[in-house]
Design a protein around this motif. Structure first.
Motif, PDB file in Angstrom:
ATOM      1  N   MET A   1     -80.133  -7.609 111.192  1.00  0.00           N
ATOM      2  CA  MET A   1     -79.940  -7.419 112.638  1.00  0.00           C
ATOM      3  C   MET A   1     -78.660  -6.639 112.893  1.00  0.00           C
ATOM      4  N   SER A   2     -78.804  -5.505 113.544  1.00  0.00           N
ATOM      5  CA  SER A   2     -77.609  -4.746 113.917  1.00  0.00           C
ATOM      6  C   SER A   2     -77.019  -5.300 115.189  1.00  0.00           C
ATOM      7  N   GLY A   3     -75.702  -5.441 115.196  1.00  0.00           N
ATOM      8  CA  GLY A   3     -75.031  -5.905 116.398  1.00  0.00           C
ATOM      9  C   GLY A   3     -74.566  -4.760 117.281  1.00  0.00           C
ATOM     10  N   SER A   4     -75.146  -3.563 117.096  1.00  0.00           N
ATOM     11  CA  SER A   4     -74.650  -2.375 117.783  1.00  0.00           C
ATOM     12  C   SER A   4     -74.826  -2.458 119.296  1.00  0.00           C
ATOM     13  N   THR A   5     -75.745  -3.305 119.785  1.00  0.00           N
ATOM     14  CA  THR A   5     -75.961  -3.429 121.222  1.00  0.00           C
ATOM     15  C   THR A   5     -75.056  -4.479 121.851  1.00  0.00           C
ATOM     16  N   ILE A   6     -74.248  -5.146 121.055  1.00  0.00           N
ATOM     17  CA  ILE A   6     -73.352  -6.187 121.542  1.00  0.00           C
ATOM     18  C   ILE A   6     -72.019  -5.549 121.927  1.00  0.00           C
ATOM     19  N   THR A   7     -71.562  -5.808 123.147  1.00  0.00           N
ATOM     20  CA  THR A   7     -70.259  -5.275 123.557  1.00  0.00           C
ATOM     21  C   THR A   7     -69.168  -5.934 122.721  1.00  0.00           C
ATOM     22  N   PRO A   8     -68.367  -5.144 122.017  1.00  0.00           N
ATOM     23  CA  PRO A   8     -67.354  -5.740 121.135  1.00  0.00           C
ATOM     24  C   PRO A   8     -66.213  -6.390 121.904  1.00  0.00           C
ATOM     25  N   PRO A 191     -64.665  -3.570 103.975  1.00  0.00           N
ATOM     26  CA  PRO A 191     -65.709  -3.526 105.006  1.00  0.00           C
ATOM     27  C   PRO A 191     -67.054  -4.045 104.500  1.00  0.00           C
ATOM     28  N   ALA A 192     -67.378  -3.757 103.242  1.00  0.00           N
ATOM     29  CA  ALA A 192     -68.656  -4.235 102.685  1.00  0.00           C
ATOM     30  C   ALA A 192     -68.675  -5.756 102.592  1.00  0.00           C
ATOM     31  N   ASP A 193     -67.574  -6.348 102.120  1.00  0.00           N
ATOM     32  CA  ASP A 193     -67.501  -7.811 102.013  1.00  0.00           C
ATOM     33  C   ASP A 193     -67.515  -8.460 103.394  1.00  0.00           C
ATOM     34  N   ALA A 194     -66.773  -7.872 104.322  1.00  0.00           N
ATOM     35  CA  ALA A 194     -66.723  -8.420 105.682  1.00  0.00           C
ATOM     36  C   ALA A 194     -68.103  -8.340 106.334  1.00  0.00           C
ATOM     37  N   GLN A 195     -68.777  -7.200 106.181  1.00  0.00           N
ATOM     38  CA  GLN A 195     -70.111  -7.042 106.741  1.00  0.00           C
ATOM     39  C   GLN A 195     -71.082  -8.043 106.117  1.00  0.00           C
ATOM     40  N   ALA A 196     -70.985  -8.243 104.814  1.00  0.00           N
ATOM     41  CA  ALA A 196     -71.883  -9.179 104.138  1.00  0.00           C
ATOM     42  C   ALA A 196     -71.723 -10.589 104.700  1.00  0.00           C
ATOM     43  N   MET A 197     -70.466 -11.006 104.908  1.00  0.00           N
ATOM     44  CA  MET A 197     -70.253 -12.342 105.464  1.00  0.00           C
ATOM     45  C   MET A 197     -70.724 -12.419 106.908  1.00  0.00           C
ATOM     46  N   HIS A 198     -70.475 -11.385 107.674  1.00  0.00           N
ATOM     47  CA  HIS A 198     -70.933 -11.393 109.066  1.00  0.00           C
ATOM     48  C   HIS A 198     -72.456 -11.443 109.142  1.00  0.00           C
ATOM     49  N   VAL A 229     -61.498   1.440 112.111  1.00  0.00           N
ATOM     50  CA  VAL A 229     -62.675   2.306 112.260  1.00  0.00           C
ATOM     51  C   VAL A 229     -63.757   1.907 111.263  1.00  0.00           C
ATOM     52  N   GLU A 230     -63.348   1.657 110.012  1.00  0.00           N
ATOM     53  CA  GLU A 230     -64.326   1.247 108.999  1.00  0.00           C
ATOM     54  C   GLU A 230     -64.956  -0.095 109.340  1.00  0.00           C
ATOM     55  N   LEU A 231     -64.139  -1.039 109.803  1.00  0.00           N
ATOM     56  CA  LEU A 231     -64.659  -2.348 110.176  1.00  0.00           C
ATOM     57  C   LEU A 231     -65.600  -2.232 111.368  1.00  0.00           C
ATOM     58  N   ALA A 232     -65.221  -1.400 112.331  1.00  0.00           N
ATOM     59  CA  ALA A 232     -66.040  -1.237 113.530  1.00  0.00           C
ATOM     60  C   ALA A 232     -67.393  -0.607 113.231  1.00  0.00           C
ATOM     61  N   ALA A 233     -67.462   0.158 112.148  1.00  0.00           N
ATOM     62  CA  ALA A 233     -68.716   0.814 111.778  1.00  0.00           C
ATOM     63  C   ALA A 233     -69.734  -0.149 111.185  1.00  0.00           C
ATOM     64  N   CYS A 234     -69.302  -1.352 110.822  1.00  0.00           N
ATOM     65  CA  CYS A 234     -70.211  -2.333 110.225  1.00  0.00           C
ATOM     66  C   CYS A 234     -71.109  -2.916 111.307  1.00  0.00           C
ATOM     67  N   PRO A 235     -72.415  -2.951 111.075  1.00  0.00           N
ATOM     68  CA  PRO A 235     -73.350  -3.317 112.143  1.00  0.00           C
ATOM     69  C   PRO A 235     -73.199  -4.717 112.693  1.00  0.00           C
ATOM     70  N   ALA A 260     -64.348   0.539 120.581  1.00  0.00           N
ATOM     71  CA  ALA A 260     -64.999   1.138 121.755  1.00  0.00           C
ATOM     72  C   ALA A 260     -65.706   2.436 121.388  1.00  0.00           C
ATOM     73  N   ASN A 261     -65.097   3.207 120.507  1.00  0.00           N
ATOM     74  CA  ASN A 261     -65.657   4.512 120.151  1.00  0.00           C
ATOM     75  C   ASN A 261     -66.752   4.446 119.091  1.00  0.00           C
ATOM     76  N   THR A 262     -66.772   3.362 118.327  1.00  0.00           N
ATOM     77  CA  THR A 262     -67.718   3.266 117.206  1.00  0.00           C
ATOM     78  C   THR A 262     -68.998   2.551 117.599  1.00  0.00           C
ATOM     79  N   LYS A 263     -68.881   1.546 118.459  1.00  0.00           N
ATOM     80  CA  LYS A 263     -70.066   0.761 118.828  1.00  0.00           C
ATOM     81  C   LYS A 263     -70.893   1.464 119.887  1.00  0.00           C
TER      82      LYS A 263
END
Length: 263
Positions: A1-8, A191-198, A229-235, A260-263
């Motif tokens: 599930m991508s969280g890209s539609t969630i306001t950060p 970022p990969a480890d953080a995304q995996a946990m999220h 920026v790298e963290l923000a790019a994680c879905p 704001a710019n990545t999501k």
């Protein structure tokens, strides 16, 4: 599930900092940055968590910003209402002061101040019953990660509060994942480890409530402009709980701008 539609969300946790004059200057600097180059509320929600004695003065300072910036309490009492509880601040007192958000379960509260699961349950329940939104912090120690227990520990911390959160109240929960070994150390989960946990958190919480699919999940742990920026790019990373970098207005602004710019 991508969280890209969630306001950060980007929340600055000032912890036990700074002195009053510095706090006022910090807010003024942040307001100036937002005035010069606005970050729309629809692109990124922003919050500041000052020390308890500064909640209302910081809230007043933020009123003149060109956009809403939430004032967030760093903690809340396990006792509800009012009464003879010296030194405590209840969820109802926060709400009465127009404070709408509160951190619960930060690792420093767990480690230094005895916030065991039963105490955190009481804090979460009181906050939700008073109508506050809870930013609930979870995270594992370095030893737990090295022993392969990171996911188990984090998911258990989420399960710990499930018994006191009803179906509708999950809408008032934001999860902040902050690996303990990365808080204030300068170390950051990749970022990969953080995304995996999220992604694990989202999957786990979605088994408890369908709201898990649209819940904001924040990363905390030495977040700074250089890695934002790298963290923000994680879905599945929908924002940041920022410690040290939030004490510098420009750094904090750049982190909010990155999300704001990545999501």
């Amino acid at each position: 599930m991508s969280g890209s539609t969630i306001t950060p969300w980007v929340v600055g946790n000032w912890k036990m900092n700074p002195m009053q004059a510095d706090a006022k200057q910090l807010v003024q600097n942040l307001k100036k940055l937002l005035q010069d180059q606005e970050i729309a509320e629809s692109a990124c929600q922003i919050g500041i968590a000052p020390i308890s004695i500064a909640l209302q003065s910081i809230q007043a300072e933020l009123q003149s910003a060109n956009r809403h910036i939430a004032t967030v309490a760093q903690d809340v009492s396990r006792i509800a209402g009012t009464g003879a509880y010296t030194g405590e601040v209840s969820a109802e007192l926060l709400k009465d002061s127009q404070i709408e958000f509160v951190l619960v379960g930060h690792s420093e509260r767990r480690e230094f101040f005895g916030d065991a699961p039963n105490i955190l349950n009481e804090k979460v329940q009181n906050a939700l019953n008073a109508g506050l939104t809870v930013i609930y912090c979870v995270g594992e120690s370095l030893e737990q990660r090295e022993n392969g227990q990171a996911e188990q520990v984090v998911l258990q911390q989420i399960c710990d509060i499930a018994s006191v959160v009803n179906a509708q109240q999950w809408e008032k929960i934001v999860i902040a994942y902050e690996p303990i070994w990365a808080i204030g150390t300068g170390k950051t989960a990749s970022p990969a480890d953080a995304q995996a946990m999220h992604a694990t958190i989202r999957e786990g919480i979605s088994q408890i409530t369908p709201i898990g699919q649209t819940m904001a999940l924040l990363y905390g742990g030495s977040v700074k402009p250089e890695n934002a920026v790298e963290l923000a790019a994680c879905p599945d990373i929908n924002g940041a709980l920022v410690g040290g970098a939030s004490l510098n207005a420009e750094s904090f602004y750049k982190i909010a701008q990155a999300f704001a710019n990545t999501k």
